[in-house]
Scaffold this active site. Sequence first.
Site, PDB file in Angstrom:
ATOM      1  CE  LYS A  64       1.218  -1.507   2.576  1.00 26.07           C
ATOM      2  NZ  LYS A  64      -0.039  -2.004   2.220  1.00 26.07           N
ATOM      3  CG  ASP A 118      -0.242  -7.088   4.527  1.00 29.68           C
ATOM      4  OD1 ASP A 118      -0.508  -7.101   5.545  1.00 29.68           O
ATOM      5  OD2 ASP A 118      -1.080  -6.450   3.724  1.00 29.68           O
ATOM      6  CE  LYS A 157      -2.566  -9.056   2.687  1.00 32.02           C
ATOM      7  NZ  LYS A 157      -3.902  -8.281   2.463  1.00 32.02           N
ATOM      8  CG  ASP A 167       1.956  -4.632   1.139  1.00 34.13           C
ATOM      9  OD1 ASP A 167       1.450  -3.766   0.411  1.00 34.13           O
ATOM     10  OD2 ASP A 167       1.381  -4.785   2.281  1.00 34.13           O
ATOM     11  CG  ASP A 193      -4.978  -7.473   5.608  1.00 33.15           C
ATOM     12  OD1 ASP A 193      -3.698  -7.203   5.291  1.00 33.15           O
ATOM     13  OD2 ASP A 193      -5.617  -8.063   4.697  1.00 33.15           O
ATOM     14  CD  GLU A 213      -0.584  -3.753   5.806  1.00 28.99           C
ATOM     15  OE1 GLU A 213      -1.621  -4.236   6.083  1.00 28.99           O
ATOM     16  OE2 GLU A 213       0.020  -3.562   4.785  1.00 28.99           O
ATOM     17  NE  ARG A 271      -5.947   1.615   5.662  1.00 29.18           N
ATOM     18  CZ  ARG A 271      -7.184   1.350   4.817  1.00 29.18           C
ATOM     19  NH1 ARG A 271      -8.234   2.020   5.452  1.00 29.18           N
ATOM     20  NH2 ARG A 271      -7.206   0.568   3.839  1.00 29.18           N
TER      21      ARG A 271
END
Length: 492
Positions: free
Chosen positions: A260, A265, A272, A284, A343, A345, A347
């Site tokens: 990933k 993020d 967030k 992230d 959020d 994201e 996946r």
Amino acid sequence: MDLRTTGTPLLKWSGDGLAIGLFEDDVELTAELADLDNKLSGTLKELIAEAEFKGKEGSSAATRVGSGSAVRKIILVGLGKPEGLKLDTLRRAAAISARVAKKEKCKLLGIRLPIWNDQAALTAQTIAEGAELALYQDTRFKSDTEDKGASVEQIELLGLGVQDEAVTRARQIASGVFLARELVAAPANYVTPITLAETAEAIAREHGLSLEILEREDCEKLGMGAFLGVAQGADLPPKFIHLTYKPESTPRRKLAIIGKGLTFDSGGLNIKGAGSGIEMMKTDMGGAGATLGAAKAIAQIKPDVEVHFISAATENMISGHAIHPGDILTASNGKTIEINNTDAEGRLTLADALVFAEKLGVDAIVDLATLTGACVIALGDEIAGLWSSDPEIANQLTQAGELAGEKIWQMPMEEKYFDGMKSLIADMKNTGPRPGGSITAALFLKQFVKETPWAHLDVAGPVWTEKENGYNSPGATGYGVRTLVNWAIGGA
Ligand code: BES
Ligand code: MN
Ligand code: ZN
């Protein structure tokens, strides 16, 4: 720092610091250590008594030896009970030795630790890894880079015979771990999708790997609507990175490793909030960092397997271009996804990366992702969650992690929980209910793999550590690199 094995006997060795591993039981010195103690005028026994040193795992004690001695400082390192000696105990003992030596201003350090399971080469590799990893320092963002304390310049491993290959292997692996640490520690204004792609380019150039960078338009042509949906809110362009290592001979097997690669993020429009740890969301891309770190190490080790290193790199940002909560995206396998939370994201980016990897015709796929806070709640920040419907890869990864000293715990692929991802309007939602959040995330990924054996590691916890822990200093750990290397080069 120079590190090597030496054939010099313990009693003949001379240098600034000598680190000796002691089990909880033999604080009663062995014959050889009793001889050393005599030679050092009883320093060992005195130190054991004065420091009340019991050989407990993780403990250490150090003292000055009388002047004129061949060894200036003695460092005792506890190994715990001999029965339960783990390889990682030696890695940690080496780390303690190196740290204490630095503190005690030893330029030349000797390390004497026991051989694990009669495997001198593996022991040498492990000890070398521990020492190298512990001495790593990241001063890139400090204006005053002058190292105040004297540093350890040379380390000699005693009692293992000559193990040049093992030491070289440790150095190759450590270089991959350092790269991963540097990528994860650098904030989002330094590590961007562009610089991640440049890092892949540098690895390709330096180590002779082939590289393909898919730009936004290339991804559009492949129908990567899930990945591009995440990327559309960002001003920085997305980069789909595909780095390939091919052995000279026919590969024994073909593997894909996906990381990933969210260089930041924000959460997107489901932003967030305060207390969410948004300021840590530079980490992230920990999966991508481990993937590129593994690429760097594997390129040097040159195993007879083909490995594809993949990351769909982007930021998850807010703008007039950002996806709206409720939007429907179509992934490159044609499946439609209702975005009930922007959020979730990671996946989405992984979905298109998994479809891409499977089309390469590999024998197995592993993805690493800082995917869910739920996994951190379940397993804490030292253990990665593992999901797989293939028991063989699950076993391979568990063993690779054990050897690496990276903790992994297998979690259930509870198909029934996918009910929580059902959408009224599309094939699925991207987010299920809060309970079992790391499981539904894994089940979501599973929708994008048809038949290739696949495993998913949720590394949201272990890519970062707040406190010093073994060979990790506070900050980025480089988690995953050693497991990935072991997995790729080993096994059937
Ligand atoms: N990158 C985060 C996961 C994360 C959280 C990593 C904390 C490291 C520390 C991921 O993209 C995310 O935001 N996940 C959400 C999913 C939720 C919206 C279903 C989460 O875990 O809260
Ligand atoms: Mn997120
Ligand atoms: Zn994320």
